[in-house]
Design an enzyme around this catalytic site. Structure first.
Site, PDB file in Angstrom:
ATOM      1  N   LYS A  59       0.866  -1.174   0.000  1.00  0.00           N
ATOM      2  CA  LYS A  59       0.000   0.000   0.000  1.00  0.00           C
ATOM      3  C   LYS A  59       0.912   1.236   0.000  1.00  0.00           C
ATOM      4  O   LYS A  59       1.988   1.217   0.609  1.00  0.00           O
ATOM      5  CB  LYS A  59      -0.855  -0.038   1.265  1.00  0.00           C
ATOM      6  CG  LYS A  59      -1.660   1.209   1.545  1.00  0.00           C
ATOM      7  CD  LYS A  59      -2.912   1.238   0.725  1.00  0.00           C
ATOM      8  CE  LYS A  59      -3.676   2.556   0.934  1.00  0.00           C
ATOM      9  NZ  LYS A  59      -4.533   2.857  -0.238  1.00  0.00           N
ATOM     10  N   GLY A  60       0.499   2.298  -0.687  1.00  0.00           N
ATOM     11  CA  GLY A  60       1.313   3.506  -0.796  1.00  0.00           C
ATOM     12  C   GLY A  60       1.741   4.058   0.561  1.00  0.00           C
ATOM     13  O   GLY A  60       0.958   4.056   1.506  1.00  0.00           O
ATOM     14  N   ASN A  83     -12.853   2.708  -6.227  1.00  0.00           N
ATOM     15  CA  ASN A  83     -12.413   3.086  -4.893  1.00  0.00           C
ATOM     16  C   ASN A  83     -11.879   4.501  -4.897  1.00  0.00           C
ATOM     17  O   ASN A  83     -11.335   4.970  -5.886  1.00  0.00           O
ATOM     18  CB  ASN A  83     -11.366   2.106  -4.359  1.00  0.00           C
ATOM     19  CG  ASN A  83      -9.973   2.443  -4.834  1.00  0.00           C
ATOM     20  OD1 ASN A  83      -9.308   3.317  -4.272  1.00  0.00           O
ATOM     21  ND2 ASN A  83      -9.524   1.789  -5.884  1.00  0.00           N
ATOM     22  N   ASN A 113       5.600   0.907  -2.366  1.00  0.00           N
ATOM     23  CA  ASN A 113       4.979   1.931  -3.193  1.00  0.00           C
ATOM     24  C   ASN A 113       5.019   3.256  -2.434  1.00  0.00           C
ATOM     25  O   ASN A 113       4.651   3.317  -1.262  1.00  0.00           O
ATOM     26  CB  ASN A 113       3.530   1.508  -3.487  1.00  0.00           C
ATOM     27  CG  ASN A 113       2.809   2.470  -4.406  1.00  0.00           C
ATOM     28  OD1 ASN A 113       2.407   3.550  -3.983  1.00  0.00           O
ATOM     29  ND2 ASN A 113       2.623   2.072  -5.645  1.00  0.00           N
ATOM     30  N   CYS A 144      -0.591  10.489  -7.980  1.00  0.00           N
ATOM     31  CA  CYS A 144      -1.063  11.357  -6.898  1.00  0.00           C
ATOM     32  C   CYS A 144      -1.330  12.772  -7.410  1.00  0.00           C
ATOM     33  O   CYS A 144      -0.648  13.257  -8.304  1.00  0.00           O
ATOM     34  CB  CYS A 144      -0.013  11.462  -5.804  1.00  0.00           C
ATOM     35  SG  CYS A 144       0.469   9.897  -5.135  1.00  0.00           S
ATOM     36  N   LYS A 179       4.901   3.800 -11.551  1.00  0.00           N
ATOM     37  CA  LYS A 179       3.569   3.236 -11.820  1.00  0.00           C
ATOM     38  C   LYS A 179       2.741   4.260 -12.579  1.00  0.00           C
ATOM     39  O   LYS A 179       2.474   5.355 -12.087  1.00  0.00           O
ATOM     40  CB  LYS A 179       2.865   2.837 -10.522  1.00  0.00           C
ATOM     41  CG  LYS A 179       1.514   2.177 -10.797  1.00  0.00           C
ATOM     42  CD  LYS A 179       0.998   1.409  -9.610  1.00  0.00           C
ATOM     43  CE  LYS A 179      -0.298   0.691  -9.947  1.00  0.00           C
ATOM     44  NZ  LYS A 179      -0.799  -0.088  -8.812  1.00  0.00           N
ATOM     45  N   THR A 207      -5.584   2.607 -11.621  1.00  0.00           N
ATOM     46  CA  THR A 207      -7.025   2.523 -11.892  1.00  0.00           C
ATOM     47  C   THR A 207      -7.466   3.586 -12.901  1.00  0.00           C
ATOM     48  O   THR A 207      -6.810   4.612 -13.083  1.00  0.00           O
ATOM     49  CB  THR A 207      -7.844   2.715 -10.608  1.00  0.00           C
ATOM     50  OG1 THR A 207      -7.448   3.951 -10.008  1.00  0.00           O
ATOM     51  CG2 THR A 207      -7.627   1.576  -9.638  1.00  0.00           C
ATOM     52  N   GLY A 258      -7.039  -6.028 -13.714  1.00  0.00           N
ATOM     53  CA  GLY A 258      -8.126  -6.987 -13.898  1.00  0.00           C
ATOM     54  C   GLY A 258      -7.751  -8.443 -13.993  1.00  0.00           C
ATOM     55  O   GLY A 258      -8.574  -9.278 -14.359  1.00  0.00           O
TER      56      GLY A 258
END
Lengths: 319, 277
Positions: A59-60, A83, A113, A144, A179, A207, A258
């Site tokens: 997780k970031g 999300n 991350n 971000c 990313k 996403t 996915g």
């Protein structure tokens, strides 16, 4: 290569057939947990044997704690979900204190991350983590919002994306993975920019921006209005982008978006990904990643091939 | 970090599936031997469809446990309302079908207690089921709790047969007076609350807030069970965040969230409800 088949069968998740390398790292197999879907690993204790994965993208992590967005943060959508978590995380110091040693002990490869709202924040978290043992690479989430540019994502502007990578490159010798966000007109421009700025690899896609309206309330369902779409619904888009980026850059690609099966993962590998990440599918079936590793192993055995030999084959000819 | 590593994924078998009201169903499944630690207030994530649609599991609190009819082992029940695609799929499953579950999840109710406070259970609608499991445990340990149950109408009432089996006589209220007293269940609570009570509550948010305020006037401990949409159920997706109560003196930037799935679903009322008003 001669391999004792029975021994190999017992340790299929680290079969030489599955080995892959990227950004100076050798992974025992090409299957990673996608950032934001696997916490810091320990959350899935008892549900996933992380020793059988290629690695975990955490997780970031930001330099200071971030509270995250107001709820509602989550909605289910056709074959997927939206999300708007807002990168809630405890900050780099708490991450290092509370989670890193478990990750380093349990996980074959630890990719942390990192997130920031300014270039300085990205540099600060990278510099902090550079001094910690047990981290194999940093994945820079350039999606971000840039608070100095009115919240526009760093990742949608080639210059801003390159500036983040350059700044992080200066403060760490760890392998760097950028990313990429799919919310751009031409993802190859961003990929080329981060490659030139010193990224050792790219991971894609993050996403896809979307929304959902609560018809009963006649208002957007997510408090943040917009959210990030993930899950099987986005796979064809992700695959197309991996294909395009493979033709545009020389650095390795981690493909994601996915994936729910080895069949899906093979498509990403054949499109040019040297590794893949499984995200939302883990929420539904925590053992998806291990199943994907097993499926890739079975495929390589049956087809007398290896992951390394499959990367980009769908393009035909030489890369 | 301390983690409850009792949680596992299981394939279990449906033992019964019956309609309780027009839109409420009760599903019973074999309790996997790996889930023997499941305690009141905890929940399971059920995969409602083997296909990718709907994509996510659905969380359901455990309504009770009981010996399996086969005489071997135990079964557990969940009680749910059919509200959307996920629960429609769930409804279509039959006894004998296999179902993929993850559990036991979350932090449940505090029982037994270290003090000898008298337990009062207050449930509203589908907040009653998780309290049945708690009542079961209390009765098994020799304590018969007081039980207040509120429903919209008589034909929405669930769990009363189970309470009667347990020897718990509930005080019931319905919005239209079709069963028990007419009005809100919180209007039936003694005022002021006796100081030697401890309260456990589950139901709609306004009811929980009213219960928590009532407990606060009597300075009695109150635990509430909350619900929210969630993707993972294990504290990874951070989707089920709920604003933690922060003291008035703190500024807006001190906002902090708790996770219903991992920090809860059961919380001490003061962890999640601010009493600024």
């Amino acid at each position: 290569m001669t391999v004792d088949v029975d021994d190999e069968e017992k340790t299929w998740w680290r079969s030489p057939l599955l080995r892959t390398s990227l950004a100076g790292l050798t992974l025992q197999n090409p299957v990673l947990a996608a950032s934001g879907t696997f916490g810091y690993g320990i959350e899935y204790g008892g549900l996933v044997d992380v020793t059988k994965l290629g690695g975990i993208c955490t997780k970031g992590v930001s330099i200071d704690p971030w509270p995250g967005n107001r709820p509602p943060r989550l909605a289910e959508t056709p074959a997927g979900m939206l999300n708007a978590i807002g990168l809630q995380n405890p900050g780099a110091a708490a991450f290092a204190e509370d989670y890193l040693s478990w990750l380093a002990e349990q996980t074959p490869a630890v990719v942390v991350n990192i997130v920031g709202r300014t270039i300085e924040e990205y540099s600060a978290v990278a510099a902090f983590l550079d001094r910690k043992a047990g981290i194999d690479a940093l994945e820079i989430n350039i999606s971000c919002p840039n608070i100095k540019k009115g919240g526009l994502s760093f990742g949608t502007d080639p210059q801003a994306a390159a500036a983040v990578v350059k700044a992080v490159r200066r403060v760490t010798s760890l392998p760097l993975i950028a990313k990429l966000t799919p919310n751009v007109t031409d993802i190859t421009q961003i990929a080329c920019a981060v490659e030139a700025a010193g990224a050792d690899a790219v991971s894609l896609i993050n996403t896809i921006t979307g929304m959902i309206i609560d018809v009963n309330r006649r208002r957007p369902l997510l408090a943040n209005v917009f959210g990030g779409l993930s899950g099987p619904a986005i796979m064809p888009v992700a695959l197309r982008m991996v294909w395009q980026v493979y033709e545009a850059v020389k650095i390795p690609i981690i493909g994601m978006g996915g994936i729910t099966s080895a069949h899906d993962a093979l498509q990403f590998i054949m499109a040019g990904a040297r590794a893949v990440a499984v995200g939302s599918a883990t929420f539904r079936r925590p053992d998806t990643m291990v199943e994907v590793v097993r499926g890739l192993y079975d495929y390589c055995r049956e087809q007398r091939t290896s992951i390394a030999a499959l990367v980009g084959v769908a393009h035909g000819g030489a890369h | 970090m301390c983690q409850d590593d009792n949680k596992r994924q299981f394939i279990t078998r449906i033992t019964s599936h019956r309609q309780l009201t027009r839109d409420i169903w009760e599903l019973r499944c074999d309790l996997p031997s790996g889930m023997l630690s499941a305690s009141p207030g905890q929940f399971v994530m059920i995969e409602v469809s083997p296909s990718l649609q709907p994509f996510l599991r659905r969380p359901f609190s455990i309504a009770y446990r009981q010996p399996a009819p086969s005489g071997k082992g135990e079964e557990f029940a969940v009680i749910y309302r059919v509200v959307g695609e996920g629960t429609r799929r769930l409804k279509s499953l039959s006894p004998g079908d296999e179902v993929n579950i993850i559990g036991p999840l979350g932090r449940g109710f505090t029982w037994p207690r270290r003090d000898d406070r008298r337990p009062v259970l207050i449930g509203g609608g589908l907040g009653v089921p998780p309290l049945l499991f708690l009542a079961q445990r209390m009765v098994a340990s020799g304590v018969v709790p007081q039980f207040f149950a509120g429903f919209t109408r008589a034909d929405q009432a669930v769990g009363l047969d189970m309470l009667s089996e347990l020897g718990v006589v509930p005080v019931v209220a319905t919005d239209d007076g079709s069963l028990g007293r007419r009005g809100l269940v919180t209007e039936l609570l003694p005022d002021p609350p006796p100081g030697d009570l401890c309260v456990y509550s589950c139901g709609p948010l306004p009811m929980l807030q009213a219960v928590a305020s009532w407990c606060r006037t009597g300075r009695i401990p109150c635990e509430v069970s909350l619900e929210n949409r969630m993707a993972c159920g294990v504290g990874a997706c951070l989707g089920c965040a709920w604003p933690a109560a922060v003291p008035e003196s703190h500024d807006r930037d001190s906002r902090r969230y708790v996770l219903i799935c991992k920090d809860g679903p059961v919380f001490a009322a003061e962890e999640v409800f601010a009493f600024d008003r």
